[in-house]
Enzyme design. Structure first.
Site, PDB file in Angstrom:
ATOM      1  CE1 TYR A 152     -11.124   7.129   4.222  1.00  0.00           C
ATOM      2  CE2 TYR A 152     -10.532   7.108   6.550  1.00  0.00           C
ATOM      3  CZ  TYR A 152     -11.243   6.566   5.487  1.00  0.00           C
ATOM      4  OH  TYR A 152     -12.064   5.482   5.689  1.00  0.00           O
ATOM      5  CG  ASP A 153      -8.288  11.472   9.592  1.00  0.00           C
ATOM      6  OD1 ASP A 153      -8.250  10.521   8.793  1.00  0.00           O
ATOM      7  OD2 ASP A 153      -7.589  11.521  10.614  1.00  0.00           O
ATOM      8  N   GLY A 155     -11.966  15.000   5.145  1.00  0.00           N
ATOM      9  CA  GLY A 155     -12.933  14.758   4.063  1.00  0.00           C
ATOM     10  C   GLY A 155     -14.177  14.072   4.606  1.00  0.00           C
ATOM     11  CE  LYS A 156     -14.771   8.058   4.229  1.00  0.00           C
ATOM     12  NZ  LYS A 156     -15.867   7.313   3.598  1.00  0.00           N
ATOM     13  CG  ASN A 181      -9.186  -0.371  12.104  1.00  0.00           C
ATOM     14  OD1 ASN A 181      -9.552   0.599  12.749  1.00  0.00           O
ATOM     15  ND2 ASN A 181      -8.016  -0.422  11.502  1.00  0.00           N
ATOM     16  CB  VAL A 194      -2.583  -3.795  10.188  1.00  0.00           C
ATOM     17  CG1 VAL A 194      -3.938  -3.949  10.851  1.00  0.00           C
ATOM     18  CG2 VAL A 194      -1.505  -4.487  10.983  1.00  0.00           C
ATOM     19  CB  SER A 196      -4.630  -7.259   3.601  1.00  0.00           C
ATOM     20  OG  SER A 196      -4.512  -5.875   3.799  1.00  0.00           O
ATOM     21  N   GLY A 214       4.568  -1.861  18.040  1.00  0.00           N
ATOM     22  CA  GLY A 214       3.402  -2.751  17.920  1.00  0.00           C
ATOM     23  C   GLY A 214       2.457  -2.620  19.101  1.00  0.00           C
ATOM     24  NE  ARG A 284      -9.212   4.016  14.552  1.00  0.00           N
ATOM     25  CZ  ARG A 284      -8.606   4.185  13.387  1.00  0.00           C
ATOM     26  NH1 ARG A 284      -8.145   5.344  13.033  1.00  0.00           N
ATOM     27  NH2 ARG A 284      -8.467   3.168  12.576  1.00  0.00           N
TER      28      ARG A 284
HETATM   29  P1  NAD Z   1     -12.172  -0.015  -0.744  1.00  0.00           P
HETATM   30  O1  NAD Z   1     -11.044   0.851  -1.158  1.00  0.00           O
HETATM   31  O2  NAD Z   1     -12.058  -1.474  -0.972  1.00  0.00           O
HETATM   32  O3  NAD Z   1     -13.536   0.466  -1.413  1.00  0.00           O
HETATM   33  C1  NAD Z   1     -13.774   1.784  -1.827  1.00  0.00           C
HETATM   34  C2  NAD Z   1     -14.443   1.719  -3.190  1.00  0.00           C
HETATM   35  O4  NAD Z   1     -14.734   3.059  -3.622  1.00  0.00           O
HETATM   36  C3  NAD Z   1     -13.534   1.101  -4.264  1.00  0.00           C
HETATM   37  O5  NAD Z   1     -14.269   0.169  -5.017  1.00  0.00           O
HETATM   38  C4  NAD Z   1     -13.124   2.299  -5.113  1.00  0.00           C
HETATM   39  O6  NAD Z   1     -12.819   1.948  -6.455  1.00  0.00           O
HETATM   40  C5  NAD Z   1     -14.329   3.194  -4.981  1.00  0.00           C
HETATM   41  N1  NAD Z   1     -14.034   4.601  -5.212  1.00  0.00           N
HETATM   42  C6  NAD Z   1     -13.025   5.347  -4.689  1.00  0.00           C
HETATM   43  N2  NAD Z   1     -13.095   6.602  -5.134  1.00  0.00           N
HETATM   44  C7  NAD Z   1     -14.195   6.668  -5.941  1.00  0.00           C
HETATM   45  C8  NAD Z   1     -14.790   7.699  -6.704  1.00  0.00           C
HETATM   46  N3  NAD Z   1     -14.273   8.949  -6.741  1.00  0.00           N
HETATM   47  N4  NAD Z   1     -15.910   7.409  -7.432  1.00  0.00           N
HETATM   48  C9  NAD Z   1     -16.437   6.160  -7.404  1.00  0.00           C
HETATM   49  N5  NAD Z   1     -15.892   5.137  -6.723  1.00  0.00           N
HETATM   50  C10 NAD Z   1     -14.783   5.398  -5.985  1.00  0.00           C
HETATM   51  O7  NAD Z   1     -12.436   0.293   0.796  1.00  0.00           O
HETATM   52  P2  NAD Z   1     -13.445  -0.361   1.835  1.00  0.00           P
HETATM   53  O8  NAD Z   1     -12.641  -0.844   2.971  1.00  0.00           O
HETATM   54  O9  NAD Z   1     -14.385  -1.278   1.161  1.00  0.00           O
HETATM   55  O10 NAD Z   1     -14.222   0.938   2.336  1.00  0.00           O
HETATM   56  C11 NAD Z   1     -15.536   1.245   1.877  1.00  0.00           C
HETATM   57  C12 NAD Z   1     -16.029   2.486   2.606  1.00  0.00           C
HETATM   58  O11 NAD Z   1     -16.062   2.231   4.015  1.00  0.00           O
HETATM   59  C13 NAD Z   1     -15.137   3.711   2.393  1.00  0.00           C
HETATM   60  O12 NAD Z   1     -15.949   4.850   2.260  1.00  0.00           O
HETATM   61  C14 NAD Z   1     -14.330   3.789   3.668  1.00  0.00           C
HETATM   62  O13 NAD Z   1     -13.959   5.108   3.973  1.00  0.00           O
HETATM   63  C15 NAD Z   1     -15.318   3.234   4.691  1.00  0.00           C
HETATM   64  N6  NAD Z   1     -14.610   2.654   5.838  1.00  0.00           N
HETATM   65  C16 NAD Z   1     -13.945   1.461   5.738  1.00  0.00           C
HETATM   66  C17 NAD Z   1     -13.262   0.963   6.843  1.00  0.00           C
HETATM   67  C18 NAD Z   1     -12.529  -0.351   6.804  1.00  0.00           C
HETATM   68  O14 NAD Z   1     -11.909  -0.725   7.804  1.00  0.00           O
HETATM   69  N7  NAD Z   1     -12.551  -1.107   5.741  1.00  0.00           N
HETATM   70  C19 NAD Z   1     -13.237   1.688   8.047  1.00  0.00           C
HETATM   71  C20 NAD Z   1     -13.896   2.915   8.098  1.00  0.00           C
HETATM   72  C21 NAD Z   1     -14.601   3.383   6.990  1.00  0.00           C
HETATM   73  N1  UDP Z   2       0.447  -1.470  10.713  1.00  0.00           N
HETATM   74  C1  UDP Z   2       1.553  -2.253  11.002  1.00  0.00           C
HETATM   75  N2  UDP Z   2       2.117  -2.957   9.987  1.00  0.00           N
HETATM   76  C2  UDP Z   2       1.643  -2.940   8.720  1.00  0.00           C
HETATM   77  C3  UDP Z   2       0.502  -2.140   8.439  1.00  0.00           C
HETATM   78  C4  UDP Z   2      -0.064  -1.420   9.462  1.00  0.00           C
HETATM   79  O1  UDP Z   2       2.015  -2.319  12.154  1.00  0.00           O
HETATM   80  O2  UDP Z   2       2.239  -3.598   7.850  1.00  0.00           O
HETATM   81  C5  UDP Z   2      -0.187  -0.708  11.810  1.00  0.00           C
HETATM   82  C6  UDP Z   2      -0.467   0.763  11.491  1.00  0.00           C
HETATM   83  O3  UDP Z   2       0.670   1.570  11.746  1.00  0.00           O
HETATM   84  C7  UDP Z   2      -1.594   1.051  12.461  1.00  0.00           C
HETATM   85  C8  UDP Z   2      -2.364  -0.276  12.519  1.00  0.00           C
HETATM   86  O4  UDP Z   2      -1.459  -1.266  12.028  1.00  0.00           O
HETATM   87  O5  UDP Z   2      -1.092   1.337  13.738  1.00  0.00           O
HETATM   88  C9  UDP Z   2      -3.623  -0.287  11.654  1.00  0.00           C
HETATM   89  O6  UDP Z   2      -3.264   0.167  10.370  1.00  0.00           O
HETATM   90  P1  UDP Z   2      -4.263   0.145   9.124  1.00  0.00           P
HETATM   91  O7  UDP Z   2      -3.552   0.816   7.991  1.00  0.00           O
HETATM   92  O8  UDP Z   2      -4.782  -1.226   8.904  1.00  0.00           O
HETATM   93  O9  UDP Z   2      -5.529   0.995   9.577  1.00  0.00           O
HETATM   94  P2  UDP Z   2      -5.707   2.393  10.353  1.00  0.00           P
HETATM   95  O10 UDP Z   2      -6.463   2.001  11.571  1.00  0.00           O
HETATM   96  O11 UDP Z   2      -4.389   2.983  10.685  1.00  0.00           O
HETATM   97  O12 UDP Z   2      -6.481   3.221   9.392  1.00  0.00           O
END
Ligand code: NAD
Ligand code: UDP
Length: 335
Positions: A152-153, A155-156, A181, A194, A196, A214, A284
């Site tokens: 993920y890291d 890739g982004k 987040n 975390v 949800s 924690g 973070r």
């Molecule tokens: P999410 O998993 O709910 O949404 C991602 C969406 O992308 C899903 O609908 C999934 O089906 C779709 N998807 C995944 N792979 C795909 C592919 N190969 N082709 C087409 N669709 C694909 O996650 P989110 O939290 O809504 O995140 C949305 C974006 O924001 C992501 O790119 C994520 O990296 C970025 N982001 C989110 C957070 C966060 O805290 N939610 C933080 C940092 C970055």
């Molecule tokens: N975490 C936790 N309990 C859970 C799920 C996550 O303590 O049931 C912690 C996890 O280890 C991390 C933080 O909560 O330190 C945020 O995790 P999350 O997966 O939401 O996002 P991240 O910032 O790690 O991508």
């Protein structure tokens, strides 16, 4: 010269539009007059998130995987396609990195042909387990290139590189948001993140699973604020590319978050302490000076208010069958 913008509604492609953040972005764009094409392979998104948009003449759904090329006509592109929860993106790491890398190449190629603006949903994970706090955009990060989170890291990070190379080499009009987040309604109850996890556990009277002691902290931004930030960024002048941080500055330890969720849900769930996942960042926090200065943007919804709305969402949508997986990988304690 007549453009699509001044003769028709703006046609906006949202990849990942059936996901958590993407579906809220589709809602906001439609409410402000856009025609939205939502392209999603439904890996972690769902029809439930966009069900209310089906049949709306301003909305089209394309079942599409961004690792394949897409041939459509649009005026602007938001690229959100990528699984975002550690549990989901580590499930098929090769697919995760292909989604960021091949997906970006395909969408940047589309933006190049259409001469349209493209915004990348990047992440605070590009900073890895950061050594400076808060993180300004100029910080290059502390990322493990061969760990469980690397798909993920890295890739982004590679996607950001591709965006800048298409910008420099092909003059593509790019925007990069580094999202910290984010939480809110339409998070999947079982995606392991975390907020949800804690809410579902509290509502179901199950143990609250704290990883490690924690003490590790995050900052949590409500999804409606985040969507405003993405749209403001899309509308900045072409000279501004980002990357720009979007998130909340307010830090909470996971212990504090758990206690807040217990209090808001009036749950009697117990706290249980488990091993921390590998490479779990200790702390973070975004430096938001650039977002404030250039986007005129700030977070407006405090954590307790956003948590209340999220709890209400889960209260109404949770099935008794929702089961949460425990995580087992190991990480060093945070100081
Ligand atoms: P999410 O998993 O709910 O949404 C991602 C969406 O992308 C899903 O609908 C999934 O089906 C779709 N998807 C995944 N792979 C795909 C592919 N190969 N082709 C087409 N669709 C694909 O996650 P989110 O939290 O809504 O995140 C949305 C974006 O924001 C992501 O790119 C994520 O990296 C970025 N982001 C989110 C957070 C966060 O805290 N939610 C933080 C940092 C970055
Ligand atoms: N975490 C936790 N309990 C859970 C799920 C996550 O303590 O049931 C912690 C996890 O280890 C991390 C933080 O909560 O330190 C945020 O995790 P999350 O997966 O939401 O996002 P991240 O910032 O790690 O991508």
């Amino acid at each position: 010269m007549m453009t699509r913008q001044n003769t028709h509604r703006v046609r906006t492609l949202v990849t990942g539009g059936a996901g958590f953040i993407g579906s809220h972005l589709c809602d906001r764009l439609i409410a402000t007059g856009h025609h939205v094409v939502c392209a999603d392979n439904l890996l972690t998104g769902s029809y439930a998130n966009i069900d209310h948009l089906i049949g709306n003449p301003q909305f089209e759904f394309l079942h599409h995987d961004v690792t394949n090329p897409l041939f459509i006509e649009v005026d602007e592109i938001y690229n959100l396609a990528c699984p975002a929860s550690p549990q989901h993106y580590q499930h098929d790491p090769v697919k995760t990195i292909k989604t960021s890398v091949h997906g970006s190449i395909n969408l940047l190629g589309l933006a190049k042909r259409l001469k349209c603006r493209i915004l990348q949903a990047s992440t605070s994970e590009v900073y890895g387990d950061p050594l400076i706090h808060p993180q300004p955009e100029g910080y290059w990060g502390n990322v493990n290139p061969v760990g469980l989170r690397s798909c993920y890291d890295e890739g982004k990070r590679c996607a950001e590189t591709l965006f800048f190379d298409y910008h420099r080499q092909h003059d593509v009009d790019i925007k990069i948001a580094r999202i910290f987040n984010t939480y809110g309604p339409r998070m999947q109850p079982d995606d392991g993140r975390v907020v949800s996890n804690f809410i579902v556990q509290a509502l179901q009277g199950k143990d609250i699973t704290i990883h490690g002691s924690g003490a590790q902290s995050r900052t949590f931004c409500y999804v409606m604020d985040l969507v405003s930030g993405l749209i403001n960024l899309m509308h900045t002048p072409a000279t501004f590319t980002g990357p720009v941080n979007l998130g909340s500055e307010q830090q909470s330890s996971m212990l504090e978050l758990a206690q807040m969720v217990l209090s808001l849900t009036k749950s009697r769930s117990k706290l249980v302490f488990m091993k921390r996942p590998a490479d779990d960042p200790c702390r973070r926090q975004p430096d938001l000076q650039l977002a404030r200065a250039v986007l005129g943007w700030d977070q407006t919804i405090p954590l307790p208010e956003g948590l209340r709305a999220t709890i209400e969402y889960f209260r109404s949508n949770l099935s008794d069958q929702t089961q949460l997986d425990a995580q087992t990988a190991v990480c060093q304690p945070c100081q």
